[in-house]
Design a protein around this motif. Sequence first.
Motif, mmCIF file in Angstrom:
data_model
loop_
_atom_site.group_PDB
_atom_site.id
_atom_site.type_symbol
_atom_site.label_atom_id
_atom_site.label_comp_id
_atom_site.label_asym_id
_atom_site.label_seq_id
_atom_site.Cartn_x
_atom_site.Cartn_y
_atom_site.Cartn_z
ATOM 1 N N GLY A 49 30.837 39.555 29.591
ATOM 2 C CA GLY A 49 28.926 40.209 29.741
ATOM 3 C C GLY A 49 28.030 39.090 27.983
ATOM 4 N N TRP A 50 28.596 39.872 27.469
ATOM 5 C CA TRP A 50 28.183 39.192 25.932
ATOM 6 C C TRP A 50 27.201 37.552 26.270
ATOM 7 C CZ3 TRP A 50 24.783 39.742 21.955
ATOM 8 C CH2 TRP A 50 25.497 38.927 20.667
ATOM 9 N N ALA A 51 28.754 36.925 26.544
ATOM 10 C CA ALA A 51 28.268 35.262 26.556
ATOM 11 C C ALA A 51 27.446 34.560 27.626
ATOM 12 C CB ALA A 51 29.958 34.563 27.477
ATOM 13 N N ALA A 52 28.100 35.536 29.014
ATOM 14 C CA ALA A 52 26.871 35.732 30.253
ATOM 15 C C ALA A 52 25.459 36.179 29.715
ATOM 16 C CB ALA A 52 27.287 36.320 31.075
ATOM 17 N N GLY A 53 24.577 36.956 28.993
ATOM 18 C CA GLY A 53 23.743 37.339 28.498
ATOM 19 C C GLY A 53 23.153 35.772 27.519
ATOM 20 N N TYR A 54 23.811 35.680 27.314
ATOM 21 C CA TYR A 54 23.925 34.781 25.915
ATOM 22 C C TYR A 54 23.556 33.107 26.548
ATOM 23 C CZ TYR A 54 23.256 33.063 20.862
ATOM 24 O OH TYR A 54 23.681 32.366 19.900
ATOM 25 N N VAL A 55 23.842 32.779 26.858
ATOM 26 C CA VAL A 55 23.588 31.733 28.294
ATOM 27 C C VAL A 55 22.392 31.737 28.658
ATOM 28 C CG1 VAL A 55 24.082 30.495 30.117
ATOM 29 C CG2 VAL A 55 25.988 30.834 28.112
ATOM 30 N N LEU A 56 22.205 33.092 29.233
ATOM 31 C CA LEU A 56 21.172 33.383 30.308
ATOM 32 C C LEU A 56 19.059 33.461 29.515
ATOM 33 C CD1 LEU A 56 22.468 35.410 32.825
ATOM 34 C CD2 LEU A 56 21.991 34.059 33.488
ATOM 35 N N GLY A 57 20.047 33.774 28.226
ATOM 36 C CA GLY A 57 19.249 34.014 27.105
ATOM 37 C C GLY A 57 18.489 33.152 27.113
ATOM 38 N N CYS A 58 19.380 31.730 26.103
ATOM 39 C CA CYS A 58 19.171 29.998 26.033
ATOM 40 C C CYS A 58 18.132 29.724 26.885
ATOM 41 C CB CYS A 58 20.469 30.118 25.500
ATOM 42 S SG CYS A 58 21.271 30.089 23.874
ATOM 43 N N ILE A 59 18.770 29.993 28.023
ATOM 44 C CA ILE A 59 18.247 29.607 29.018
ATOM 45 C C ILE A 59 16.474 29.972 29.679
ATOM 46 C CG2 ILE A 59 17.869 28.209 32.219
ATOM 47 C CD1 ILE A 59 20.987 28.784 31.657
ATOM 48 N N TYR A 60 16.095 31.321 29.400
ATOM 49 C CA TYR A 60 15.443 31.959 30.144
ATOM 50 C C TYR A 60 14.315 31.605 28.738
ATOM 51 C CZ TYR A 60 16.952 31.849 35.471
ATOM 52 O OH TYR A 60 17.958 31.284 35.886
ATOM 53 N N THR A 61 14.574 32.301 27.489
ATOM 54 C CA THR A 61 13.462 32.898 26.954
ATOM 55 C C THR A 61 12.082 31.784 26.828
ATOM 56 O OG1 THR A 61 15.286 34.094 25.476
ATOM 57 C CG2 THR A 61 13.432 33.258 24.184
ATOM 58 N N PRO A 62 13.269 30.200 26.682
ATOM 59 C CA PRO A 62 11.447 29.686 27.053
ATOM 60 C C PRO A 62 10.304 29.803 28.234
ATOM 61 C CG PRO A 62 13.820 28.009 26.081
ATOM 62 C CD PRO A 62 14.503 29.811 26.616
ATOM 63 N N LEU A 63 10.929 30.359 28.543
ATOM 64 C CA LEU A 63 9.985 30.983 29.634
ATOM 65 C C LEU A 63 9.380 31.917 29.525
ATOM 66 C CD1 LEU A 63 12.286 29.916 34.046
ATOM 67 C CD2 LEU A 63 10.416 28.715 31.979
ATOM 68 N N LEU A 64 10.314 32.837 29.145
ATOM 69 C CA LEU A 64 8.743 34.202 29.000
ATOM 70 C C LEU A 64 7.618 33.378 27.368
ATOM 71 C CD1 LEU A 64 12.163 36.535 28.315
ATOM 72 C CD2 LEU A 64 10.263 36.331 30.445
ATOM 73 N N VAL A 65 8.250 33.032 26.856
ATOM 74 C CA VAL A 65 7.327 32.427 25.175
ATOM 75 C C VAL A 65 6.881 32.114 25.623
ATOM 76 C CG1 VAL A 65 7.816 31.245 23.774
ATOM 77 C CG2 VAL A 65 9.267 32.469 23.850
#
Length: 412
Positions: A49-65
């Motif tokens: 779960g941690w790794a899946a969330g981490y990968v998604l965070g790397c992908i989608y955080t730029p869009l949120l920012v």
Amino acid sequence: MTARLIPLSALLLGSLFLLIAGGINGLILPIRGLNEGFSAFSLGLLGTGWAAGYVLGCIYTPLLVAGVGHIRVFGTLAATAAIVILLSSMFPNPWFWIPLRAVSGFCFAGAAMIVESWLNEEVDSSIRGQVFGTYTMINLVGSTGGQLILIGADVSTPWFFMLAAIFYCLALIPTAISSNRAPAPLFEVKLNIPQLWRNSPVAVFAVLMIGIANGTFGALAPVYADRIGLDLTTIVLFSSLPILAGAAAQIPVGRASDRFDRRKVLVFLAIIALAATSSFLFMRPETALANILIGSALGAAIFAMYPIVVAHASDHAAPGQYIRTSGGLLMLFGLGSIIGPFIGGLAIMLFGPMGLFGTIFGAHLLMAIFSLWRIGQRAQVAADDKASFQSAPLARNMTPETEVLADRQNQV
């Protein structure tokens, strides 16, 4: 140098608090889960779960920012991470913890990316190397320091869950009051496996195996240590000291990889990892000292592999493609970290605590065989054409912005 770091101190301090919180968070959950009687499989899924969330965070955080800005997103992510760890304390159930752990991974990755992008904006080329070295040290100290806080702790209380939440909130303060200007948009990573494979098949296959092995050990080392009857202090040391050993090993390993064929250095490290896991599988050490020593030897090998793979891929990358190549490899490492704890948890459930090392053994055996085959298929890069090896923080704590901050020879 110190004077030039002072303007960056708020960002570095915020990063330290974030990493301490992450260190506590990552170890208190499996240890408390063991006390609650959670199965090895469910604890492995925490790592997945941690790794899946981490990968998604790397992908989608730029869009949120891009939508609402760095400060708002950072504050939201840090606050959410604090809420999640408190909810984990309130509801000790593995099937509740797994999605919460994924949210935590997303928040941690996103917050780390934002801090790193701030550092990227504030650092000029003359001190980038020193700043990256300082950041790497903070990463190591924060992550392992957060884990070592748990030595001798009473994990049956909610105290350490609250402590992790406090550090997540503390990470908000330095960035909120910092006068540093808002950074440029975050780097958006794209995973192009065919292109990465054409660039370096060894890098693609090896980084996936490294992700499986490192993710398995990181998530399930406490489970193994508990299953064989080690006390809490030894469990914490068994989980933390291999990371320190891996960080220390990066210096001599990096020098060797700059001098020799990096693939041969990778195979050498795989052989050390195979020897260490074989020691666990066949010697079955029982004492605390024996487990910590063999575990540290294993950590020295497996946690020094990732920078070699990135350097090898960089040797073959086209000019201007370094960041895209390293960012893609980081995503592949993340995919391996999703797979590894799932397989490892299942192996422990079926075969007992030694299933952990059987999983790690299999990953390194496949990596060694494939690397040896590729050595016979492709000549090594000439010494003058090699990119410089760059020591790195823990791969599981890296983001695409970490690679930008490193500013290696082949950076865009």
